[in-house]
Design a protein around this motif. Structure first.
Motif, PDB file in Angstrom:
ATOM      1  N   TYR A   1       1.328 -10.506  -2.011  1.00  0.00           N
ATOM      2  CA  TYR A   1       1.626 -11.129  -0.602  1.00  0.00           C
ATOM      3  C   TYR A   1       0.091 -11.570  -0.108  1.00  0.00           C
ATOM      4  O   TYR A   1      -0.117 -12.085   0.902  1.00  0.00           O
ATOM      5  CB  TYR A   1       2.395 -10.264   0.302  1.00  0.00           C
ATOM      6  CG  TYR A   1       3.679 -10.086  -0.271  1.00  0.00           C
ATOM      7  CD1 TYR A   1       4.632 -11.111  -0.184  1.00  0.00           C
ATOM      8  CD2 TYR A   1       3.895  -8.930  -0.697  1.00  0.00           C
ATOM      9  CE1 TYR A   1       5.856 -10.783  -0.613  1.00  0.00           C
ATOM     10  CE2 TYR A   1       5.249  -8.490  -0.940  1.00  0.00           C
ATOM     11  CZ  TYR A   1       6.205  -9.484  -1.119  1.00  0.00           C
ATOM     12  OH  TYR A   1       7.458  -9.052  -1.427  1.00  0.00           O
ATOM     13  N   GLY A   2      -0.763 -11.360  -0.896  1.00  0.00           N
ATOM     14  CA  GLY A   2      -2.193 -11.729  -0.561  1.00  0.00           C
ATOM     15  C   GLY A   2      -2.292 -13.258  -0.211  1.00  0.00           C
ATOM     16  O   GLY A   2      -3.192 -13.501   0.680  1.00  0.00           O
TER      17      GLY A   2
ATOM     18  N   HIS B   1      -8.731   2.729  10.517  1.00  0.00           N
ATOM     19  CA  HIS B   1      -8.998   1.145   9.898  1.00  0.00           C
ATOM     20  C   HIS B   1      -8.599   1.481   8.373  1.00  0.00           C
ATOM     21  O   HIS B   1      -8.888   2.495   7.783  1.00  0.00           O
ATOM     22  CB  HIS B   1     -10.399   0.785   9.921  1.00  0.00           C
ATOM     23  CG  HIS B   1     -10.956   0.712  11.402  1.00  0.00           C
ATOM     24  ND1 HIS B   1     -10.567  -0.183  12.278  1.00  0.00           N
ATOM     25  CD2 HIS B   1     -11.755   1.704  12.055  1.00  0.00           C
ATOM     26  CE1 HIS B   1     -10.998   0.289  13.447  1.00  0.00           C
ATOM     27  NE2 HIS B   1     -11.548   1.347  13.385  1.00  0.00           N
ATOM     28  N   PHE B   2      -8.117   0.309   7.672  1.00  0.00           N
ATOM     29  CA  PHE B   2      -7.976   0.157   6.197  1.00  0.00           C
ATOM     30  C   PHE B   2      -9.156   0.235   5.749  1.00  0.00           C
ATOM     31  O   PHE B   2     -10.407  -0.177   6.285  1.00  0.00           O
ATOM     32  CB  PHE B   2      -7.184  -1.018   5.956  1.00  0.00           C
ATOM     33  CG  PHE B   2      -5.919  -1.392   6.399  1.00  0.00           C
ATOM     34  CD1 PHE B   2      -4.962  -0.424   5.804  1.00  0.00           C
ATOM     35  CD2 PHE B   2      -5.382  -2.185   7.248  1.00  0.00           C
ATOM     36  CE1 PHE B   2      -3.708  -0.630   6.393  1.00  0.00           C
ATOM     37  CE2 PHE B   2      -4.171  -2.345   7.846  1.00  0.00           C
ATOM     38  CZ  PHE B   2      -3.140  -1.299   7.363  1.00  0.00           C
ATOM     39  N   SER B   3      -9.409   1.076   4.540  1.00  0.00           N
ATOM     40  CA  SER B   3     -10.496   1.082   3.782  1.00  0.00           C
ATOM     41  C   SER B   3     -10.706  -0.145   3.048  1.00  0.00           C
ATOM     42  O   SER B   3      -9.808  -0.954   2.978  1.00  0.00           O
ATOM     43  CB  SER B   3     -10.266   2.204   2.725  1.00  0.00           C
ATOM     44  OG  SER B   3      -9.363   1.885   1.928  1.00  0.00           O
TER      45      SER B   3
ATOM     46  N   GLY C   1      -6.688  -4.274  -1.951  1.00  0.00           N
ATOM     47  CA  GLY C   1      -5.343  -4.131  -2.528  1.00  0.00           C
ATOM     48  C   GLY C   1      -4.321  -4.975  -1.745  1.00  0.00           C
ATOM     49  O   GLY C   1      -3.446  -5.768  -2.440  1.00  0.00           O
ATOM     50  N   ILE C   2      -4.462  -5.354  -0.356  1.00  0.00           N
ATOM     51  CA  ILE C   2      -3.823  -6.248   0.280  1.00  0.00           C
ATOM     52  C   ILE C   2      -4.229  -7.441  -0.412  1.00  0.00           C
ATOM     53  O   ILE C   2      -3.097  -8.382  -0.489  1.00  0.00           O
ATOM     54  CB  ILE C   2      -4.023  -6.130   1.625  1.00  0.00           C
ATOM     55  CG1 ILE C   2      -3.272  -4.749   2.344  1.00  0.00           C
ATOM     56  CG2 ILE C   2      -3.075  -7.047   2.468  1.00  0.00           C
ATOM     57  CD1 ILE C   2      -3.781  -4.390   3.814  1.00  0.00           C
TER      58      ILE C   2
ATOM     59  N   LEU D   1       0.817  -1.333   0.014  1.00  0.00           N
ATOM     60  CA  LEU D   1       0.040   0.107   0.238  1.00  0.00           C
ATOM     61  C   LEU D   1       0.761   1.246  -0.120  1.00  0.00           C
ATOM     62  O   LEU D   1       2.005   1.356   0.614  1.00  0.00           O
ATOM     63  CB  LEU D   1      -1.176  -0.045   1.092  1.00  0.00           C
ATOM     64  CG  LEU D   1      -1.907  -1.120   1.379  1.00  0.00           C
ATOM     65  CD1 LEU D   1      -2.790  -1.023   2.861  1.00  0.00           C
ATOM     66  CD2 LEU D   1      -2.862  -1.180   0.254  1.00  0.00           C
ATOM     67  N   PRO D   2       0.510   2.272  -0.603  1.00  0.00           N
ATOM     68  CA  PRO D   2       1.237   3.468  -0.569  1.00  0.00           C
ATOM     69  C   PRO D   2       0.724   4.312   0.344  1.00  0.00           C
ATOM     70  O   PRO D   2      -0.265   4.144   0.854  1.00  0.00           O
ATOM     71  CB  PRO D   2       0.673   4.259  -2.219  1.00  0.00           C
ATOM     72  CG  PRO D   2      -0.566   3.596  -2.437  1.00  0.00           C
ATOM     73  CD  PRO D   2      -0.747   2.282  -1.688  1.00  0.00           C
TER      74      PRO D   2
END
Length: 76
Positions: A71-72, A57-59, A65-66, A35-36
């Protein structure tokens, strides 16, 4: 991931609030998963909102994206 002396001190509870350091580590893990940085303070750990951890929290876009990044599979 290697922490600088400043970050290692923070992770050990020296010279700063622990939540700031936890948020910083979550931010860096976001980078490790591809992630950028966010372009604005947006309530996610990829922005300056990490200073308010755990109240960030991550959107859904970042989570996608993760999961879809190189590496997902690690998270499956």
């Amino acid at each position: 991931m290697i922490l600088s002396g400043h970050d290692a001190d923070g992770a050990a509870g020296i010279n700063g609030a622990m939540n700031r350091w936890y948020g910083g580590m979550v931010h860096e893990l976001g980078h490790a998963f591809g992630l950028p940085d966010s372009t604005r303070t947006d309530g996610t750990p990829m922005s300056a909102s990490f200073y308010d951890y755990p109240n960030c929290h991550f959107s859904q876009q970042q989570k996608n994206g993760i999961r879809n990044g190189p590496y997902g599979r690690f998270l499956s």
